[in-house]
Design a protein around this motif. Structure first.
Motif, PDB file in Angstrom:
ATOM      1  N   GLU A 146       0.851  -1.192   0.000  1.00  0.00           N
ATOM      2  CA  GLU A 146       0.000   0.000   0.000  1.00  0.00           C
ATOM      3  C   GLU A 146       0.886   1.242   0.000  1.00  0.00           C
ATOM      4  N   LYS A 147       0.526   2.199  -0.830  1.00  0.00           N
ATOM      5  CA  LYS A 147       1.272   3.448  -0.904  1.00  0.00           C
ATOM      6  C   LYS A 147       0.325   4.611  -1.131  1.00  0.00           C
ATOM      7  N   LYS A 148       0.435   5.614  -0.270  1.00  0.00           N
ATOM      8  CA  LYS A 148      -0.310   6.860  -0.417  1.00  0.00           C
ATOM      9  C   LYS A 148       0.692   8.008  -0.406  1.00  0.00           C
ATOM     10  N   ASP A 149       0.194   9.223  -0.506  1.00  0.00           N
ATOM     11  CA  ASP A 149       1.090  10.381  -0.499  1.00  0.00           C
ATOM     12  C   ASP A 149       1.851  10.507   0.814  1.00  0.00           C
ATOM     13  N   ASP A 150       1.236  10.031   1.903  1.00  0.00           N
ATOM     14  CA  ASP A 150       1.858  10.200   3.217  1.00  0.00           C
ATOM     15  C   ASP A 150       2.046   8.889   3.972  1.00  0.00           C
ATOM     16  N   TYR A 151       1.836   7.753   3.297  1.00  0.00           N
ATOM     17  CA  TYR A 151       1.841   6.467   4.012  1.00  0.00           C
ATOM     18  C   TYR A 151       2.335   5.351   3.105  1.00  0.00           C
ATOM     19  N   VAL A 152       3.122   4.429   3.695  1.00  0.00           N
ATOM     20  CA  VAL A 152       3.607   3.249   2.976  1.00  0.00           C
ATOM     21  C   VAL A 152       3.505   2.042   3.897  1.00  0.00           C
ATOM     22  N   HIS A 153       2.996   0.945   3.363  1.00  0.00           N
ATOM     23  CA  HIS A 153       2.935  -0.314   4.095  1.00  0.00           C
ATOM     24  C   HIS A 153       3.729  -1.359   3.316  1.00  0.00           C
ATOM     25  N   VAL A 154       4.708  -1.959   3.997  1.00  0.00           N
ATOM     26  CA  VAL A 154       5.577  -2.950   3.371  1.00  0.00           C
ATOM     27  C   VAL A 154       5.467  -4.258   4.139  1.00  0.00           C
ATOM     28  N   GLU A 155       5.377  -5.362   3.410  1.00  0.00           N
ATOM     29  CA  GLU A 155       5.415  -6.687   4.014  1.00  0.00           C
ATOM     30  C   GLU A 155       6.791  -7.301   3.764  1.00  0.00           C
ATOM     31  N   TYR A 156       7.414  -7.794   4.833  1.00  0.00           N
ATOM     32  CA  TYR A 156       8.683  -8.509   4.727  1.00  0.00           C
ATOM     33  C   TYR A 156       8.416  -9.977   5.036  1.00  0.00           C
ATOM     34  N   GLU A 157       8.665 -10.839   4.066  1.00  0.00           N
ATOM     35  CA  GLU A 157       8.400 -12.269   4.210  1.00  0.00           C
ATOM     36  C   GLU A 157       9.710 -13.038   4.301  1.00  0.00           C
ATOM     37  N   SER A 158       9.841 -13.830   5.359  1.00  0.00           N
ATOM     38  CA  SER A 158      11.066 -14.595   5.560  1.00  0.00           C
ATOM     39  C   SER A 158      11.117 -15.775   4.597  1.00  0.00           C
ATOM     40  N   PRO A 159      12.332 -16.231   4.242  1.00  0.00           N
ATOM     41  CA  PRO A 159      12.445 -17.372   3.335  1.00  0.00           C
ATOM     42  C   PRO A 159      11.984 -18.665   4.009  1.00  0.00           C
ATOM     43  N   ILE A 160      11.559 -19.610   3.197  1.00  0.00           N
ATOM     44  CA  ILE A 160      11.153 -20.965   3.598  1.00  0.00           C
ATOM     45  C   ILE A 160       9.854 -20.954   4.401  1.00  0.00           C
ATOM     46  N   LEU A 161       9.870 -20.443   5.635  1.00  0.00           N
ATOM     47  CA  LEU A 161       8.662 -20.498   6.466  1.00  0.00           C
ATOM     48  C   LEU A 161       7.636 -19.452   6.078  1.00  0.00           C
ATOM     49  N   GLY A 162       8.054 -18.365   5.476  1.00  0.00           N
ATOM     50  CA  GLY A 162       7.119 -17.337   5.036  1.00  0.00           C
ATOM     51  C   GLY A 162       6.541 -16.500   6.153  1.00  0.00           C
ATOM     52  N   LEU A 163       7.269 -16.326   7.255  1.00  0.00           N
ATOM     53  CA  LEU A 163       6.827 -15.436   8.330  1.00  0.00           C
ATOM     54  C   LEU A 163       6.771 -14.010   7.802  1.00  0.00           C
ATOM     55  N   VAL A 164       5.727 -13.281   8.155  1.00  0.00           N
ATOM     56  CA  VAL A 164       5.527 -11.936   7.620  1.00  0.00           C
ATOM     57  C   VAL A 164       5.588 -10.888   8.734  1.00  0.00           C
ATOM     58  N   ASP A 165       6.354  -9.834   8.476  1.00  0.00           N
ATOM     59  CA  ASP A 165       6.391  -8.654   9.340  1.00  0.00           C
ATOM     60  C   ASP A 165       5.770  -7.488   8.576  1.00  0.00           C
ATOM     61  N   ASP A 166       4.953  -6.698   9.262  1.00  0.00           N
ATOM     62  CA  ASP A 166       4.328  -5.518   8.663  1.00  0.00           C
ATOM     63  C   ASP A 166       5.104  -4.276   9.097  1.00  0.00           C
ATOM     64  N   VAL A 167       5.587  -3.514   8.118  1.00  0.00           N
ATOM     65  CA  VAL A 167       6.345  -2.293   8.392  1.00  0.00           C
ATOM     66  C   VAL A 167       5.611  -1.117   7.755  1.00  0.00           C
ATOM     67  N   GLU A 168       5.331  -0.105   8.563  1.00  0.00           N
ATOM     68  CA  GLU A 168       4.588   1.057   8.100  1.00  0.00           C
ATOM     69  C   GLU A 168       5.421   2.327   8.269  1.00  0.00           C
ATOM     70  N   PHE A 169       5.249   3.257   7.338  1.00  0.00           N
ATOM     71  CA  PHE A 169       5.887   4.557   7.402  1.00  0.00           C
ATOM     72  C   PHE A 169       4.831   5.628   7.165  1.00  0.00           C
ATOM     73  N   TRP A 170       4.895   6.691   7.957  1.00  0.00           N
ATOM     74  CA  TRP A 170       3.870   7.722   7.867  1.00  0.00           C
ATOM     75  C   TRP A 170       4.509   9.104   7.979  1.00  0.00           C
ATOM     76  N   PHE A 171       4.118   9.986   7.078  1.00  0.00           N
ATOM     77  CA  PHE A 171       4.547  11.383   7.102  1.00  0.00           C
ATOM     78  C   PHE A 171       3.421  12.211   7.737  1.00  0.00           C
ATOM     79  N   PRO A 172       3.547  12.596   9.001  1.00  0.00           N
ATOM     80  CA  PRO A 172       2.478  13.346   9.669  1.00  0.00           C
ATOM     81  C   PRO A 172       2.247  14.702   9.002  1.00  0.00           C
ATOM     82  N   PRO A 173       1.024  15.220   9.104  1.00  0.00           N
ATOM     83  CA  PRO A 173       0.747  16.540   8.525  1.00  0.00           C
ATOM     84  C   PRO A 173       1.467  17.637   9.311  1.00  0.00           C
ATOM     85  N   GLY A 174       1.680  18.750   8.662  1.00  0.00           N
ATOM     86  CA  GLY A 174       2.362  19.854   9.324  1.00  0.00           C
ATOM     87  C   GLY A 174       3.665  20.201   8.625  1.00  0.00           C
TER      88      GLY A 174
END
Length: 217
Positions: A146-174
Motif C-alpha cells: 500500500e502506498k499513499k502520499d503520506d503512508y507506505v505499508h511494506v510486508e517482509y516475508e522470511s524465506p522458507i517459512l514465510g513469516l511476515v512482518d508488517d512495516v509502516e511509514f507515515w509522514f504526519p501533517p504539518g
C-alpha cells in the motif's frame, strides 16, 4: 580380492514441536554410520541439507506461518498516529512512550537540524521508497502492498517459512519533516530483534541521503 564397504545408513528423527514464537526451526537429529569415501559423505551432507529445507518448507505451507494482516494497521483516527505495539516483544513503534525501551523507536527527520538538505515531502518519499527497494537487512523478501502520499505499508516475508512482518511509514501533517514508523511481526512473542535490526539498516541507508534519527535509538 577387493574389499566391499558396507553402505552408509542414516536415521532421521524430526521434532515438530508447537511453534509459538520465532523459536529455532524444527530440529532434525541425524544418526549416521558412514563407511564410504569423502565424496560420498559430501553428497550425503548435501542431501541432508536439502531434506531439512524441504521439511521446513512443507511445515510452513501446512501451518500458514504468514499469519493474517492485522485490521488495525494504518493511521489511527482516534489518536492521530500509527498503532501501538501489543505486549509481545516483536514490535517497535514511534507511537510508543520513550520510556518503553522494548517497543519505542524514535522517528526520523529528512531535514535534520544542521543538515544541508531542504527536501520536500515528495522528495523524501521517493528516497524512502528507493531505500526500501534496495536495502536487504536480512534474507526476507519485501513487498510494498500500500502506498499513499503520506503512508507506505511494506510486508517482509522470511524465506522458507514465510513469516511476515508488517512495516509502516507515515509522514504526519504539518511543517515538520518527520517520518513515523512501526515494524511488527504477525506471529509469535519474540523476534530476536529482527524488526529493530531491519529499521536500523533502513535508517543507516537513509543517513547517507542526509536523514537522521530524532534522538538516540
Amino acid at each position: 580380492m577387493a574389499s566391499m564397504a558396507s553402505p552408509s545408513t542414516s536415521n532421521y528423527y524430526t521434532n515438530y514441536s508447537k511453534r509459538t514464537s520465532r523459536s529455532p526451526l524444527p530440529v532434525t537429529i541425524i544418526i549416521s554410520q558412514h563407511h564410504n569415501k569423502s565424496t560420498d559423505q559430501n553428497q550425503i551432507s548435501r542431501r541432508e541439507i536439502i531434506l531439512r529445507s524441504s521439511e521446513i518448507a512443507v511445515i510452513g505451507a501446512v501451518f500458514n506461518f504468514s499469519g493474517t494482516k492485522p485490521e488495525y494497521l494504518g493511521v489511527q483516527k482516534n489518536t492521530l498516529g500509527l498503532a501501538l505495539c501489543p505486549a509481545t516483544k516483536n514490535c517497535i513503534s514511534t507511537s510508543e512512550n520513550a520510556s518503553d525501551l522494548t517497543h519505542y523507536a524514535p522517528p526520523w527527520n529528512y531535514n535534520p537540524e544542521g543538515g544541508k538538505g531542504n527536501k520536500s515531502r515528495e522528495e523524501a518519499m521517493k528516497e524512502l521508497l528507493q531505500v526500501i527497494e534496495s536495502t536487504k537487512p536480512d534474507k526476507s523478501k519485501q513487498r510494498i502492498v500500500e502506498k499513499k502520499d503520506d503512508y507506505v505499508h511494506v510486508e517482509y516475508e522470511s524465506p522458507i517459512l514465510g513469516l511476515v512482518d508488517d512495516v509502516e511509514f507515515w509522514f504526519p501533517p504539518g511543517k515538520k519533516s518527520v517520518v513515523e514508523y512501526r515494524s511488527a511481526s504477525r506471529l509469535g512473542n519474540f523476534d530476536f530483534d529482527a524488526n529493530r535490526k531491519r529499521i536500523k539498516a533502513l535508517r543507516l541507508a537513509l543517513e547517507k541521503k542526509g536523514w537522521a534519527s530524532e534522538n538516540s535509538f
